[in-house]
Design a protein around this motif. Structure first.
Motif, PDB file in Angstrom:
ATOM      1  N   TYR A 215       2.319  -9.636  -5.443  1.00 17.48           N
ATOM      2  CA  TYR A 215       2.713 -10.048  -6.789  1.00 17.48           C
ATOM      3  C   TYR A 215       1.862  -9.324  -7.836  1.00 17.48           C
ATOM      4  N   PHE A 216       0.551  -9.262  -7.584  1.00 12.92           N
ATOM      5  CA  PHE A 216      -0.360  -8.621  -8.532  1.00 12.92           C
ATOM      6  C   PHE A 216       0.019  -7.150  -8.727  1.00 12.92           C
TER       7      PHE A 216
ATOM      8  N   GLY B 117       7.831  -6.171   0.235  1.00 12.49           N
ATOM      9  CA  GLY B 117       6.942  -7.148   0.846  1.00 12.49           C
ATOM     10  C   GLY B 117       7.126  -8.524   0.248  1.00 12.49           C
ATOM     11  N   ILE B 118       7.346  -8.567  -1.063  1.00  4.79           N
ATOM     12  CA  ILE B 118       7.565  -9.843  -1.742  1.00  4.79           C
ATOM     13  C   ILE B 118       8.821 -10.532  -1.204  1.00  4.79           C
ATOM     14  N   GLY B 119       9.886  -9.760  -1.022  1.00  3.99           N
ATOM     15  CA  GLY B 119      11.130 -10.335  -0.499  1.00  3.99           C
ATOM     16  C   GLY B 119      10.939 -10.961   0.866  1.00  3.99           C
ATOM     17  N   ASP B 120      10.265 -10.235   1.772  1.00  6.85           N
ATOM     18  CA  ASP B 120      10.019 -10.762   3.113  1.00  6.85           C
ATOM     19  C   ASP B 120       9.061 -11.948   3.068  1.00  6.85           C
ATOM     20  N   GLY B 121       8.027 -11.825   2.222  1.00  4.91           N
ATOM     21  CA  GLY B 121       7.023 -12.882   2.134  1.00  4.91           C
ATOM     22  C   GLY B 121       7.589 -14.185   1.595  1.00  4.91           C
ATOM     23  N   GLU B 122       8.462 -14.093   0.614  1.00  2.20           N
ATOM     24  CA  GLU B 122       9.048 -15.306   0.033  1.00  2.20           C
ATOM     25  C   GLU B 122       9.936 -16.028   1.037  1.00  2.20           C
ATOM     26  N   LYS B 123      10.642 -15.268   1.871  1.00  2.35           N
ATOM     27  CA  LYS B 123      11.469 -15.897   2.906  1.00  2.35           C
ATOM     28  C   LYS B 123      10.588 -16.649   3.906  1.00  2.35           C
TER      29      LYS B 123
ATOM     30  N   ARG C  64       0.808  -1.223   0.000  1.00  2.84           N
ATOM     31  CA  ARG C  64       0.000   0.000   0.000  1.00  2.84           C
ATOM     32  C   ARG C  64       0.837   1.267   0.000  1.00  2.84           C
ATOM     33  N   THR C  65       2.124   1.140   0.273  1.00  2.00           N
ATOM     34  CA  THR C  65       3.015   2.302   0.215  1.00  2.00           C
ATOM     35  C   THR C  65       3.925   2.220  -1.013  1.00  2.00           C
ATOM     36  N   ASP C  66       3.444   1.514  -2.036  1.00  2.00           N
ATOM     37  CA  ASP C  66       4.156   1.392  -3.317  1.00  2.00           C
ATOM     38  C   ASP C  66       5.548   0.774  -3.175  1.00  2.00           C
ATOM     39  N   GLN C  67       5.666  -0.177  -2.266  1.00  2.00           N
ATOM     40  CA  GLN C  67       6.932  -0.890  -2.086  1.00  2.00           C
ATOM     41  C   GLN C  67       6.677  -2.397  -2.106  1.00  2.00           C
ATOM     42  N   ALA C  68       5.828  -2.812  -3.052  1.00  2.00           N
ATOM     43  CA  ALA C  68       5.433  -4.229  -3.093  1.00  2.00           C
ATOM     44  C   ALA C  68       6.635  -5.158  -3.155  1.00  2.00           C
ATOM     45  N   TRP C  69       7.674  -4.734  -3.836  1.00  2.00           N
ATOM     46  CA  TRP C  69       8.861  -5.585  -3.990  1.00  2.00           C
ATOM     47  C   TRP C  69       9.512  -5.916  -2.650  1.00  2.00           C
TER      48      TRP C  69
END
Length: 317
Positions: free
Chosen positions: A182-183, A157-163, A150-155
């Motif tokens: 991802y979307f 979140g993706i890094g943390d989520g994948e770990k 939501r703060t335009d830093q999806a990438w």
């Protein structure tokens, strides 16, 4: 003479020692009394919390906090504020407690207080610290991913989520947040794979079906997009305008023109403003225009209200 002086000094020392012992006992008794009072206030607050009476518990904890500011009392008072949705007070109390003294629950309340106030940047700051100590807190991880998205830093979140996903691939909270990230990062292939995983996990919610359909439409898999969007629309009881619109477009693209037009007509009807609310808004505008002597606009507003003329607005005519 010397013997008499020695006896006098000995007597004075004995009296002084006795007075000192009495004073020490008094001081100890005062301290013990304060400790007892603090414990009684905390225990009374705890008892109220056990009965879900946060109103009375708050009074006891506030008195205890005024008597002595300790990390334990702060956390109890903050917990009471948190359960009463006073997130500002919760954060103010807990942010000054050393991280090593915070319980897991108190640390969560500190971080989530900012999230619940809509302060996502502060949540990111405290959420990352929380997850450093408790990396498998799935709800905190999911919320962190959403905050990044939501703060335009999806990438990020993706890094943390994948770990996290490498250790636990079954947490629905995290998988939802990761699919959305991802979307938003336009990684539609990974996004749709995650939505399909969620459906397999039994997460057949409107958002999951709708988002999967949107992903398939972005990937030009129109038949799969149609299936998921149709399921989502039926799940919404035919009440979601955006879903009806997207399903209409996909249906037309697939050559099902009659069906597609039906969905598009439905979307149009759902997007129309609520006539009752619009009339109320228009009448209020007319009132405002009249009171500011904008009489032409006032009359125009009433005409837009389709002839509705409540008694209180008759003077506008």
């Amino acid at each position: 003479m010397h013997k008499a002086l020695a006896i006098l000094l000995l007597a004075l020392l004995t009296v002084s020692a006795a007075q000192g012992e009495v004073a020490s006992k008094k001081k100890t008794k005062v301290v013990e009394t304060e400790v007892d009072s603090l414990q009684l206030l905390v225990q009374a607050g705890d008892s109220c919390m056990e009965r879900y009476n946060t109103f009375e518990a708050l009074k006891y904890y506030q008195q205890a906090f005024a008597m002595k500011d300790t990390s334990d009392v702060r956390m109890k008072l903050a917990d009471c504020y948190y359960k009463r949705a006073n997130y500002g007070q919760t954060a103010d109390l807990l942010k000054n407690v050393p991280a090593k003294d915070l319980s897991h629950e108190a640390f969560r309340q500190l971080a989530f207080s900012y999230q619940k106030q809509g302060d996502l940047n502060s949540y990111i700051f405290w959420g990352e610290q929380l997850l450093t100590l408790y990396p498998m807190d799935g709800e905190a991880m999911a919320t962190l991913i959403m905050a990044f998205t939501r703060t335009d830093q999806a990438w990020k979140g993706i890094g943390d989520g994948e770990k996290y996903f490498e250790k636990d691939s079954t947490n629905i909270f995290v998988n939802r947040a990761l699919a959305d990230a991802y979307f938003m990062d336009r990684q539609f292939d990974k996004s749709v794979a995650m939505y399909e995983r969620l459906l397999q996990q039994g997460d057949s919610t409107f958002n999951t079906l709708y988002s999967a359909g949107m992903c398939y439409s972005r990937l030009d898999s129109l038949e799969l997009a149609y299936q998921h969007l149709k399921s989502a629309l039926f799940l919404s009881q035919m009440q979601n305008a955006n879903c009806a619109y997207r399903l209409g477009v996909v249906s037309v693209d697939l050559g099902s023109y009659t069906e597609g037009l039906g969905y598009l007509d439905l979307a149009t009807q759902l997007m129309l403003p609520d006539t009752i609310i619009m009339k109320a808004i228009t009448l209020s505008q007319g009132e405002g225009y009249y009171m500011t002597k904008q009489y032409q606009k006032s009359r125009g507003g009433l005409e837009k209200a389709s002839g509705v003329q409540p008694h209180i607005h008759r003077h506008l005519l």
